[in-house]
Each structure stands twice: as C-alpha cells, then as structure tokens.
Design a protein around this motif. Structure first.
Motif, PDB file in Angstrom:
ATOM      1  N   TYR A 183      41.045  -3.120  -1.772  1.00 36.04           N
ATOM      2  CA  TYR A 183      41.947  -1.850  -1.651  1.00 36.04           C
ATOM      3  C   TYR A 183      43.310  -2.461  -1.645  1.00 36.04           C
ATOM      4  CZ  TYR A 183      38.295   1.355  -1.033  1.00 36.04           C
ATOM      5  OH  TYR A 183      37.090   1.912  -1.043  1.00 36.04           O
ATOM      6  N   GLN A 184      43.781  -3.462  -2.577  1.00 37.58           N
ATOM      7  CA  GLN A 184      45.131  -4.070  -2.384  1.00 37.58           C
ATOM      8  C   GLN A 184      45.786  -3.714  -3.762  1.00 37.58           C
ATOM      9  OE1 GLN A 184      44.006  -8.421  -1.315  1.00 37.58           O
ATOM     10  NE2 GLN A 184      45.767  -8.251  -0.117  1.00 37.58           N
ATOM     11  N   MET A 185      47.080  -3.622  -3.553  1.00 31.42           N
ATOM     12  CA  MET A 185      47.890  -3.086  -4.672  1.00 31.42           C
ATOM     13  C   MET A 185      49.275  -3.866  -4.496  1.00 31.42           C
ATOM     14  SD  MET A 185      47.735   0.762  -5.796  1.00 31.42           S
ATOM     15  CE  MET A 185      47.306   1.564  -4.257  1.00 31.42           C
ATOM     16  N   GLY A 186      49.767  -4.393  -5.514  1.00 31.27           N
ATOM     17  CA  GLY A 186      51.139  -4.876  -5.664  1.00 31.27           C
ATOM     18  C   GLY A 186      52.038  -3.686  -5.812  1.00 31.27           C
ATOM     19  N   VAL A 187      53.373  -4.065  -5.709  1.00 30.71           N
ATOM     20  CA  VAL A 187      54.626  -3.058  -5.573  1.00 30.71           C
ATOM     21  C   VAL A 187      54.454  -2.109  -6.994  1.00 30.71           C
ATOM     22  CG1 VAL A 187      56.898  -2.651  -5.766  1.00 30.71           C
ATOM     23  CG2 VAL A 187      56.013  -4.329  -4.313  1.00 30.71           C
ATOM     24  N   ILE A 188      54.220  -2.798  -7.955  1.00 31.27           N
ATOM     25  CA  ILE A 188      54.210  -1.731  -9.231  1.00 31.27           C
ATOM     26  C   ILE A 188      52.773  -1.236  -9.412  1.00 31.27           C
ATOM     27  CG2 ILE A 188      54.353  -2.187 -11.817  1.00 31.27           C
ATOM     28  CD1 ILE A 188      57.083  -2.662 -10.628  1.00 31.27           C
ATOM     29  N   GLU A 189      51.893  -1.534  -8.869  1.00 24.33           N
ATOM     30  CA  GLU A 189      50.702  -0.947  -9.001  1.00 24.33           C
ATOM     31  C   GLU A 189      50.764   0.413  -7.916  1.00 24.33           C
ATOM     32  OE1 GLU A 189      46.944  -4.026  -9.724  1.00 24.33           O
ATOM     33  OE2 GLU A 189      47.915  -4.024  -8.089  1.00 24.33           O
ATOM     34  N   SER A 190      51.393   0.121  -6.751  1.00 26.50           N
ATOM     35  CA  SER A 190      51.710   1.233  -5.981  1.00 26.50           C
ATOM     36  C   SER A 190      52.558   2.266  -6.517  1.00 26.50           C
ATOM     37  CB  SER A 190      52.389   0.465  -4.711  1.00 26.50           C
ATOM     38  OG  SER A 190      51.412  -0.146  -3.968  1.00 26.50           O
ATOM     39  N   ARG A 191      53.634   1.719  -7.219  1.00 21.73           N
ATOM     40  CA  ARG A 191      54.227   3.032  -7.760  1.00 21.73           C
ATOM     41  C   ARG A 191      53.354   3.591  -8.946  1.00 21.73           C
ATOM     42  NH1 ARG A 191      59.215   0.563 -10.589  1.00 21.73           N
ATOM     43  NH2 ARG A 191      59.860   2.752 -10.962  1.00 21.73           N
ATOM     44  N   PHE A 192      52.524   2.992  -9.725  1.00 18.05           N
ATOM     45  CA  PHE A 192      51.523   3.498 -10.525  1.00 18.05           C
ATOM     46  C   PHE A 192      50.766   4.445  -9.714  1.00 18.05           C
ATOM     47  CE2 PHE A 192      47.470   3.098 -12.840  1.00 18.05           C
ATOM     48  CZ  PHE A 192      47.803   3.963 -14.148  1.00 18.05           C
ATOM     49  N   ALA A 193      50.154   4.160  -8.595  1.00 18.47           N
ATOM     50  CA  ALA A 193      49.195   4.862  -7.992  1.00 18.47           C
ATOM     51  C   ALA A 193      49.813   6.144  -7.471  1.00 18.47           C
ATOM     52  CB  ALA A 193      48.652   4.199  -6.777  1.00 18.47           C
ATOM     53  N   ASP A 194      51.135   5.966  -7.165  1.00 18.80           N
ATOM     54  CA  ASP A 194      51.912   7.387  -6.877  1.00 18.80           C
ATOM     55  C   ASP A 194      52.013   8.175  -7.702  1.00 18.80           C
ATOM     56  OD1 ASP A 194      52.515   6.469  -4.227  1.00 18.80           O
ATOM     57  OD2 ASP A 194      54.293   5.567  -4.470  1.00 18.80           O
ATOM     58  N   ILE A 195      52.179   7.975  -9.000  1.00 20.74           N
ATOM     59  CA  ILE A 195      52.164   9.058 -10.225  1.00 20.74           C
ATOM     60  C   ILE A 195      50.802   9.656 -10.125  1.00 20.74           C
ATOM     61  CG2 ILE A 195      52.042   9.209 -12.702  1.00 20.74           C
ATOM     62  CD1 ILE A 195      53.947   6.625 -12.875  1.00 20.74           C
ATOM     63  N   ILE A 196      49.605   8.800  -9.869  1.00 22.79           N
ATOM     64  CA  ILE A 196      48.376   9.667 -10.193  1.00 22.79           C
ATOM     65  C   ILE A 196      48.300  10.309  -8.680  1.00 22.79           C
ATOM     66  CG2 ILE A 196      46.002   9.105  -9.876  1.00 22.79           C
ATOM     67  CD1 ILE A 196      46.585   6.395 -11.368  1.00 22.79           C
ATOM     68  N   TRP A 197      48.429   9.960  -7.480  1.00 23.49           N
ATOM     69  CA  TRP A 197      48.549  10.848  -6.521  1.00 23.49           C
ATOM     70  C   TRP A 197      49.381  12.310  -6.505  1.00 23.49           C
ATOM     71  CZ3 TRP A 197      48.678   5.532  -3.631  1.00 23.49           C
ATOM     72  CH2 TRP A 197      47.296   5.103  -3.074  1.00 23.49           C
ATOM     73  N   GLN A 198      50.623  11.991  -7.136  1.00 23.84           N
ATOM     74  CA  GLN A 198      51.390  13.105  -7.081  1.00 23.84           C
ATOM     75  C   GLN A 198      50.972  14.065  -8.073  1.00 23.84           C
ATOM     76  OE1 GLN A 198      55.182  11.211  -7.631  1.00 23.84           O
ATOM     77  NE2 GLN A 198      55.284  10.564  -5.551  1.00 23.84           N
ATOM     78  N   ASN A 199      50.195  13.736  -9.146  1.00 26.83           N
ATOM     79  CA  ASN A 199      50.018  14.462  -9.983  1.00 26.83           C
ATOM     80  C   ASN A 199      48.333  14.737 -10.220  1.00 26.83           C
ATOM     81  OD1 ASN A 199      52.773  14.720 -11.471  1.00 26.83           O
ATOM     82  ND2 ASN A 199      52.398  12.658 -11.291  1.00 26.83           N
ATOM     83  N   GLU A 200      47.646  14.387  -9.470  1.00 23.99           N
ATOM     84  CA  GLU A 200      46.005  14.619  -9.711  1.00 23.99           C
ATOM     85  C   GLU A 200      45.611  15.874  -9.429  1.00 23.99           C
ATOM     86  OE1 GLU A 200      43.340  12.693  -7.147  1.00 23.99           O
ATOM     87  OE2 GLU A 200      44.788  12.327  -5.614  1.00 23.99           O
ATOM     88  N   PRO A 201      44.678  16.385 -10.335  1.00 25.68           N
ATOM     89  CA  PRO A 201      44.025  15.492 -11.376  1.00 25.68           C
ATOM     90  C   PRO A 201      44.987  15.634 -12.400  1.00 25.68           C
ATOM     91  CG  PRO A 201      43.162  17.837 -11.235  1.00 25.68           C
ATOM     92  CD  PRO A 201      44.090  17.633 -10.038  1.00 25.68           C
ATOM     93  N   ILE A 202      45.008  14.427 -13.313  1.00 28.84           N
ATOM     94  CA  ILE A 202      46.015  14.103 -14.334  1.00 28.84           C
ATOM     95  C   ILE A 202      44.889  13.742 -15.644  1.00 28.84           C
ATOM     96  CG2 ILE A 202      46.662  11.754 -13.349  1.00 28.84           C
ATOM     97  CD1 ILE A 202      49.350  12.344 -14.681  1.00 28.84           C
ATOM     98  N   THR A 203      45.404  14.023 -16.501  1.00 26.73           N
ATOM     99  CA  THR A 203      44.754  13.525 -17.808  1.00 26.73           C
ATOM    100  C   THR A 203      45.121  12.164 -18.030  1.00 26.73           C
ATOM    101  OG1 THR A 203      46.239  14.464 -19.244  1.00 26.73           O
ATOM    102  CG2 THR A 203      44.377  15.884 -18.903  1.00 26.73           C
ATOM    103  N   SER A 204      44.216  11.200 -18.547  1.00 22.40           N
ATOM    104  CA  SER A 204      44.858   9.822 -19.021  1.00 22.40           C
ATOM    105  C   SER A 204      46.090  10.042 -20.151  1.00 22.40           C
ATOM    106  CB  SER A 204      43.667   9.039 -19.532  1.00 22.40           C
ATOM    107  OG  SER A 204      42.915   9.575 -20.790  1.00 22.40           O
TER     108      SER A 204
END
Length: 120
Positions: free
Chosen positions: A4-25
């Motif tokens: 479950y490790q993420m870098g800084v950029i991956e974390s910003r990307f993950a935040d987009i998902i967490w803030q908008n889920e469910p989200i279409t690809s």
C-alpha cells in the motif's frame, strides 16, 4: 497486507479518486488531465498499478476504492512506526515531538486519544 505504498504524485491521483468515487475511468482521465496534466495513457498506467496494489478497483470502467483514504494512511502510519521505531508508538511520539513546542490543545487532544483508547 498488500503493498500500500504511494509516491506523492500517486497520492494526488488517489485523492482524485477518493474525492469523486465512484468515478468513471473517462471522468478520471479528464480530472487527471485538468489537475495533474496527465495524458490518458499515464492515467491508465497509474490506475492499473494502484489496482494491482489492491488500493482501487476498475470494474468495467467504474473506479472505486478497496480501502478508504483513512484506512490507507492508517496502514502507512503503522508500517512507518513498525519499520522505523520497532513498533514502539512512545518512541515515535518522543522523536516526533522532540524540539517541538506542543500547544495545550495538542496535549489535550493526545490525552483524549489515550483516554478513548483505554475506554475501548
């Protein structure tokens, strides 16, 4: 436990998902382009990597989380304390607070956390 490790950029990307889920690809690609300046291929590459780690799931173009943001950061914190301080929370807190001036509010919050833990 998965990786479950993420870098800084991956974390910003993950935040987009967490803030908008469910989200279409498709919407995720749009948001990633707007917020991260990513191409569609980059979005799908990083999404696949995070799905392979067990953090997210892409089911027929619908992206959802398998663990919440809070769960993710809790696991990260536990792993850090385990690896860096041999699992000792007091050793972590001593190192974290060394040289810092804790406010009375900080101390009160820590006391409340300990009290709540003791109460179950």
């Amino acid at each position: 436990m998965g990786d479950y490790q993420m870098g800084v950029i991956e974390s910003r990307f993950a935040d987009i998902i967490w803030q908008n889920e469910p989200i279409t690809s498709a919407e995720l690609c749009k948001q990633s382009e707007e917020q991260l300046k990513w191409k569609k291929s980059t979005t799908y590459t990083v999404l696949k990597r995070l799905c392979d780690k067990g953090i997210f799931k892409n089911d027929k173009g619908m992206v959802t989380s398998l663990i919440s943001k809070q769960e993710f950061y809790s696991l990260q914190s536990e792993k850090f304390v385990e690896e860096t301080f041999a699992g000792s929370l007091p050793a972590f807190l001593a190192a974290f607070t060394a040289g810092k001036n804790l406010t009375s509010e900080d101390v009160a919050q820590l006391r409340r956390m300990v009290d709540e833990y003791e109460e179950g």
